[in-house]
Design a protein around this motif. Sequence first.
Motif, PDB file in Angstrom:
ATOM      1  N   ALA A  93       0.853  -1.193   0.000  1.00 44.83           N
ATOM      2  CA  ALA A  93       0.000   0.000   0.000  1.00 44.83           C
ATOM      3  C   ALA A  93       0.890   1.244   0.000  1.00 44.83           C
ATOM      4  CB  ALA A  93      -0.919  -0.012   1.205  1.00 44.83           C
ATOM      5  N   GLU A 142       0.480   4.709   0.071  1.00 45.09           N
ATOM      6  CA  GLU A 142       0.341   5.794   1.045  1.00 45.09           C
ATOM      7  C   GLU A 142       0.509   5.302   2.479  1.00 45.09           C
ATOM      8  OE1 GLU A 142       0.719   8.480  -0.230  1.00 45.09           O
ATOM      9  OE2 GLU A 142      -0.171   8.388  -2.207  1.00 45.09           O
ATOM     10  N   LEU A 143      -0.014   4.133   2.783  1.00 42.68           N
ATOM     11  CA  LEU A 143       0.176   3.574   4.120  1.00 42.68           C
ATOM     12  C   LEU A 143       1.652   3.276   4.356  1.00 42.68           C
ATOM     13  CD1 LEU A 143      -1.107   2.664   6.752  1.00 42.68           C
ATOM     14  CD2 LEU A 143      -1.447   0.403   5.708  1.00 42.68           C
ATOM     15  N   THR A 162       3.362   6.475   5.183  1.00 42.67           N
ATOM     16  CA  THR A 162       3.003   6.907   6.541  1.00 42.67           C
ATOM     17  C   THR A 162       3.804   6.129   7.578  1.00 42.67           C
ATOM     18  OG1 THR A 162       0.779   7.422   5.750  1.00 42.67           O
ATOM     19  CG2 THR A 162       1.075   7.269   8.129  1.00 42.67           C
ATOM     20  N   LYS A 163       3.899   4.823   7.388  1.00 45.31           N
ATOM     21  CA  LYS A 163       4.649   3.998   8.342  1.00 45.31           C
ATOM     22  C   LYS A 163       6.147   4.303   8.294  1.00 45.31           C
ATOM     23  CE  LYS A 163       1.490   0.073   8.529  1.00 45.31           C
ATOM     24  NZ  LYS A 163       1.323  -1.369   8.264  1.00 45.31           N
ATOM     25  N   HIS A 194       5.057  12.825   8.136  1.00 46.59           N
ATOM     26  CA  HIS A 194       4.216  11.763   8.686  1.00 46.59           C
ATOM     27  C   HIS A 194       2.826  12.304   9.022  1.00 46.59           C
ATOM     28  CE1 HIS A 194       2.730   8.414  11.017  1.00 46.59           C
ATOM     29  NE2 HIS A 194       2.464   9.268  11.989  1.00 46.59           N
ATOM     30  N   TRP A 205       0.783  12.863   5.857  1.00 47.28           N
ATOM     31  CA  TRP A 205       0.294  11.624   5.249  1.00 47.28           C
ATOM     32  C   TRP A 205      -0.803  11.006   6.101  1.00 47.28           C
ATOM     33  CZ3 TRP A 205       4.231  12.858   2.100  1.00 47.28           C
ATOM     34  CH2 TRP A 205       4.152  12.372   0.797  1.00 47.28           C
ATOM     35  N   ALA A 206      -0.606  11.008   7.408  1.00 43.23           N
ATOM     36  CA  ALA A 206      -1.602  10.381   8.283  1.00 43.23           C
ATOM     37  C   ALA A 206      -2.916  11.155   8.278  1.00 43.23           C
ATOM     38  CB  ALA A 206      -1.057  10.279   9.705  1.00 43.23           C
ATOM     39  N   ILE A 260      -4.221   9.247   4.708  1.00 38.43           N
ATOM     40  CA  ILE A 260      -4.786   8.041   5.314  1.00 38.43           C
ATOM     41  C   ILE A 260      -6.160   8.338   5.914  1.00 38.43           C
ATOM     42  CG2 ILE A 260      -4.473   6.257   7.080  1.00 38.43           C
ATOM     43  CD1 ILE A 260      -2.565   6.067   4.636  1.00 38.43           C
ATOM     44  N   THR A 292      -9.202  11.955  11.929  1.00 37.67           N
ATOM     45  CA  THR A 292      -8.043  11.410  12.647  1.00 37.67           C
ATOM     46  C   THR A 292      -8.426  11.091  14.087  1.00 37.67           C
ATOM     47  OG1 THR A 292      -6.546  12.674  11.232  1.00 37.67           O
ATOM     48  CG2 THR A 292      -5.635  11.833  13.292  1.00 37.67           C
TER      49      THR A 292
END
Length: 195
Positions: free
Chosen positions: A37, A39-40, A43-44, A88, A91-92, A96, A103
């Motif tokens: 994934a 985008e995930l 983010t990670k 981060h 993106w989160a 996401i 959120t």
Amino acid sequence: MNHDKPKAVTLAQFTAMSVPTVLLILWTMFAPELGGALELGRTKLTIWATTFLLVPALAFWLFRTMNQAIANLGYLFWTGAWVVFLLHAYWAIFIIFDGIADTFVQQGTLIAGGNFFLLAVWTLDVALIWLLPARFQSFWVQLIARLLAFLIFALTLVVLRGGAIQILGFIFTGILVAGALVRAIVQVPAARVET
């Protein structure tokens, strides 16, 4: 001598921070392109990269009274880690999740609130460090920002995660707790002020 602000940052010091920061940012952007994934993955990986940069940032800050070069490196890595943490957060929050409200819904008030509070305190600290004269620097603001970052990252990585990121969390926590113990036990000499 007061080391609560970076002074006379050299090209070598700036390079020591900027090269790993840029390489980590490139890694977070391009490694997810290889599969999974997208985008995930970004983010990670931005949390991994922030963690990698926080280790020297917090460790150098613990020993900043030794000399200005160590203090400068601490502030530079702290700023580099903040930049990656901003990536981060972007993106989160916006990729996401569907914004700030979502959120909080997805992460819960405690986790999202802690992350937003960390982002606000960290941003304030970076702004104060780089924009205000030394006489306006506050040890307490710096201490609170760094303790908050350490606690949120240590708890999140060690308690709330599993697998490889949890191992990174144990390494992160272990290195910094050991550094704090060394700092507390060993008298770290302060740099002498030459007159």
